[in-house]
Design a protein around this motif. Structure first.
Motif, PDB file in Angstrom:
ATOM      1  N   UNK A   1       4.826  60.454  18.316  1.00  0.00           N
ATOM      2  CA  UNK A   1       4.865  60.037  17.009  1.00  0.00           C
ATOM      3  C   UNK A   1       4.886  58.567  16.954  1.00  0.00           C
ATOM      4  N   UNK A   2       5.850  58.090  17.765  1.00  0.00           N
ATOM      5  CA  UNK A   2       6.060  56.479  18.085  1.00  0.00           C
ATOM      6  C   UNK A   2       4.669  55.898  18.527  1.00  0.00           C
ATOM      7  N   UNK A   3       3.907  56.654  19.656  1.00  0.00           N
ATOM      8  CA  UNK A   3       2.797  56.059  20.168  1.00  0.00           C
ATOM      9  C   UNK A   3       1.827  55.815  19.024  1.00  0.00           C
ATOM     10  N   UNK A   4       1.570  56.973  17.996  1.00  0.00           N
ATOM     11  CA  UNK A   4       0.610  57.015  16.896  1.00  0.00           C
ATOM     12  C   UNK A   4       1.035  55.775  16.143  1.00  0.00           C
ATOM     13  N   UNK A   5       2.198  55.569  15.708  1.00  0.00           N
ATOM     14  CA  UNK A   5       2.673  54.648  14.804  1.00  0.00           C
ATOM     15  C   UNK A   5       2.556  53.311  15.551  1.00  0.00           C
ATOM     16  N   UNK A   6       2.753  53.095  16.890  1.00  0.00           N
ATOM     17  CA  UNK A   6       2.783  51.984  17.282  1.00  0.00           C
ATOM     18  C   UNK A   6       1.302  51.359  17.242  1.00  0.00           C
ATOM     19  N   UNK A   7       0.187  52.294  17.755  1.00  0.00           N
ATOM     20  CA  UNK A   7      -1.044  52.133  17.507  1.00  0.00           C
ATOM     21  C   UNK A   7      -1.689  51.636  16.147  1.00  0.00           C
ATOM     22  N   UNK A   8      -1.316  52.143  15.308  1.00  0.00           N
ATOM     23  CA  UNK A   8      -1.720  52.072  13.857  1.00  0.00           C
ATOM     24  C   UNK A   8      -1.167  50.924  13.567  1.00  0.00           C
ATOM     25  N   UNK A   9       0.113  50.513  13.532  1.00  0.00           N
ATOM     26  CA  UNK A   9       0.804  49.289  13.053  1.00  0.00           C
ATOM     27  C   UNK A   9       0.405  48.106  13.947  1.00  0.00           C
ATOM     28  N   UNK A  10       0.121  48.371  15.182  1.00  0.00           N
ATOM     29  CA  UNK A  10      -0.432  47.178  16.117  1.00  0.00           C
ATOM     30  C   UNK A  10      -1.716  46.874  15.934  1.00  0.00           C
TER      31      UNK A  10
ATOM     32  N   UNK B   1       3.986  45.436   5.792  1.00  0.00           N
ATOM     33  CA  UNK B   1       4.945  46.289   6.232  1.00  0.00           C
ATOM     34  C   UNK B   1       4.659  46.781   7.736  1.00  0.00           C
ATOM     35  N   UNK B   2       3.177  46.764   7.963  1.00  0.00           N
ATOM     36  CA  UNK B   2       2.861  47.045   9.323  1.00  0.00           C
ATOM     37  C   UNK B   2       3.414  45.946  10.246  1.00  0.00           C
ATOM     38  N   UNK B   3       3.169  44.640   9.816  1.00  0.00           N
ATOM     39  CA  UNK B   3       3.425  43.522  10.535  1.00  0.00           C
ATOM     40  C   UNK B   3       4.977  43.374  10.819  1.00  0.00           C
TER      41      UNK B   3
ATOM     42  N   UNK C   1       6.933  46.124  11.027  1.00  0.00           N
ATOM     43  CA  UNK C   1       7.295  47.453  11.622  1.00  0.00           C
ATOM     44  C   UNK C   1       7.042  47.593  13.180  1.00  0.00           C
ATOM     45  N   UNK C   2       5.697  46.812  13.274  1.00  0.00           N
ATOM     46  CA  UNK C   2       5.079  47.052  14.694  1.00  0.00           C
ATOM     47  C   UNK C   2       6.032  46.539  15.808  1.00  0.00           C
ATOM     48  N   UNK C   3       6.744  45.379  15.810  1.00  0.00           N
ATOM     49  CA  UNK C   3       7.641  44.931  16.915  1.00  0.00           C
ATOM     50  C   UNK C   3       8.820  45.978  17.123  1.00  0.00           C
ATOM     51  N   UNK C   4       9.147  46.322  15.993  1.00  0.00           N
ATOM     52  CA  UNK C   4      10.561  47.302  16.044  1.00  0.00           C
ATOM     53  C   UNK C   4       9.966  48.579  16.638  1.00  0.00           C
ATOM     54  N   UNK C   5       8.790  49.019  16.301  1.00  0.00           N
ATOM     55  CA  UNK C   5       8.357  50.483  16.864  1.00  0.00           C
ATOM     56  C   UNK C   5       7.954  50.149  18.261  1.00  0.00           C
ATOM     57  N   UNK C   6       7.396  49.171  18.715  1.00  0.00           N
ATOM     58  CA  UNK C   6       6.971  48.886  19.986  1.00  0.00           C
ATOM     59  C   UNK C   6       8.154  48.871  20.943  1.00  0.00           C
ATOM     60  N   UNK C   7       9.197  48.243  20.499  1.00  0.00           N
ATOM     61  CA  UNK C   7      10.322  48.212  21.279  1.00  0.00           C
ATOM     62  C   UNK C   7      11.195  49.379  21.448  1.00  0.00           C
ATOM     63  N   UNK C   8      11.245  50.291  20.557  1.00  0.00           N
ATOM     64  CA  UNK C   8      11.875  51.590  20.590  1.00  0.00           C
ATOM     65  C   UNK C   8      10.938  52.391  21.492  1.00  0.00           C
ATOM     66  N   UNK C   9       9.613  52.204  21.552  1.00  0.00           N
ATOM     67  CA  UNK C   9       8.684  53.103  22.159  1.00  0.00           C
ATOM     68  C   UNK C   9       8.973  52.657  23.947  1.00  0.00           C
ATOM     69  N   UNK C  10       8.940  51.236  23.996  1.00  0.00           N
ATOM     70  CA  UNK C  10       9.097  50.881  25.311  1.00  0.00           C
ATOM     71  C   UNK C  10      10.490  51.337  25.843  1.00  0.00           C
ATOM     72  N   UNK C  11      11.524  51.113  25.221  1.00  0.00           N
ATOM     73  CA  UNK C  11      12.850  51.691  25.427  1.00  0.00           C
ATOM     74  C   UNK C  11      13.011  53.141  25.754  1.00  0.00           C
TER      75      UNK C  11
END
Length: 305
Positions: free
Chosen positions: A13-22, A83-85, A87-97
């Motif tokens: 889920x995070x990966x998909x959200x990260x790609x879309x928002x990214x 909203x995408x802009x 959320x993207x850094x937050x989602x990317x950080x959570x995905x990395x952690x």
């Protein structure tokens, strides 16, 4: 024990959200923002031309407020881009952690009692056994190998969509014997120290409790009397089954290269390597190291031993 990841298959889920928002974020930075700037410049130039004509005709114009409003209106991001802009850094950080450092799980069953209780929320170290690519779980950097006594999370060999947690009993090359509810590792009997009986949290039953001293590690285990060491009828046909020799109340397994032998601490209430076989290195998720919350018993917070 089939672990419950927090929010299910959160990695995907995070990966998909990260790609879309990214994609939206990069599109905005390199394309949409420039288009808005160009549109704003054109609108301002047109406004300035009208203002200059009015002034030339002798009409007094106060254009500061109007000019700023026109510019702001053209530079304003559409809501979906904004909203995408955000959320993207937050989602990317959570995905990395979560993918490379720590992943949360919830304990749903009693196979690791008394070490882990139902309802424990745990953290798993994702990098101690090597850096792995998220989603596909492929190791790309070697770091440490699992050690006897580690509490390890892994993909269930019979269903890679399920995460299990057990204790490492045997590492590659070890000869493991389990007889009369006692372990022998490489010909050396494991030491057991009796403790007070353990009262089951789910039903009014007492279990025998011991400190089990594996090489380099000691921890508590439970035994249920008079249950057998294992149920021979429950043993499946698993890869490297020929590395094990089973009898009515005893088995001996030599752990193949690149595999691990896992057992639950609640020995008579755990489906583990005794029944479904070894855990390949490729299935490893990480090492459980912390109970960070149990809403039914906050005193459970602490390191996992």
């Amino acid at each position: 024990m089939n672990l419950q990841p927090i929010l299910g298959n959160f990695a995907l889920i995070l990966f998909v959200l990260m790609v879309v928002t990214g994609v939206v974020w990069f599109l905005d930075v390199f394309v949409l923002a420039r288009q808005r700037r160009a549109a704003a410049d054109a609108a301002l130039a047109e406004y300035d031309a009208r203002t200059a004509k009015l002034i030339a005709d002798g009409i007094k114009v106060d254009n500061n407020g109007n000019r700023a409003a026109i510019e702001a209106a053209h530079l304003r991001q559409p809501t979906w881009v904004e909203y995408s802009g955000s959320f993207f850094p937050v989602i990317a950080l959570v995905f990395f952690l979560r993918s490379f450092l720590w992943e949360p799980f919830k304990i749903p069953s009693s196979s690791m009692v008394p070490t882990l209780l139902v309802g424990d929320l745990i953290l798993v170290n994702k990098y101690t056994y090597g850096i792995r690519l998220p989603i596909v779980n492929k190791k790309i950097i070697e770091i440490n190998d699992p050690q006897r006594g580690d509490v390890m999370v892994f993909k269930y060999p019979k269903d890679m969509s399920q995460d299990y947690i057990k204790r490492v009993i045997g590492v590659p090359g070890d000869k493991i014997t389990y007889e009369n509810k006692r372990l022998t590792v490489n010909g050396v009997p494991v030491q057991y120290t009796p403790l007070d009986e353990y009262l089951d949290d789910e039903r009014p039953v007492y279990h025998k409790q011991f400190v089990e001293k594996l090489p380099g590690m000691e921890h508590r285990i439970l035994n249920t009397d008079p249950a057998r060491s294992f149920n021979l009828d429950g043993v499946e046909n698993f890869p490297h089954r020929d590395a094990c020799d089973y009898s009515y109340d005893k088995f001996t397994c030599t752990v193949p290269a690149g595999n691990y032998f896992m057992m639950g601490d609640n020995r008579d209430n755990s489906a583990d390597s005794r029944y479904w076989g070894f855990v390949p290195d490729k299935n490893i998720v990480g090492k459980a190291f912390l109970v960070w919350m149990n809403f039914g018993d906050p005193k459970r917070i602490g390191a996992i031993k």
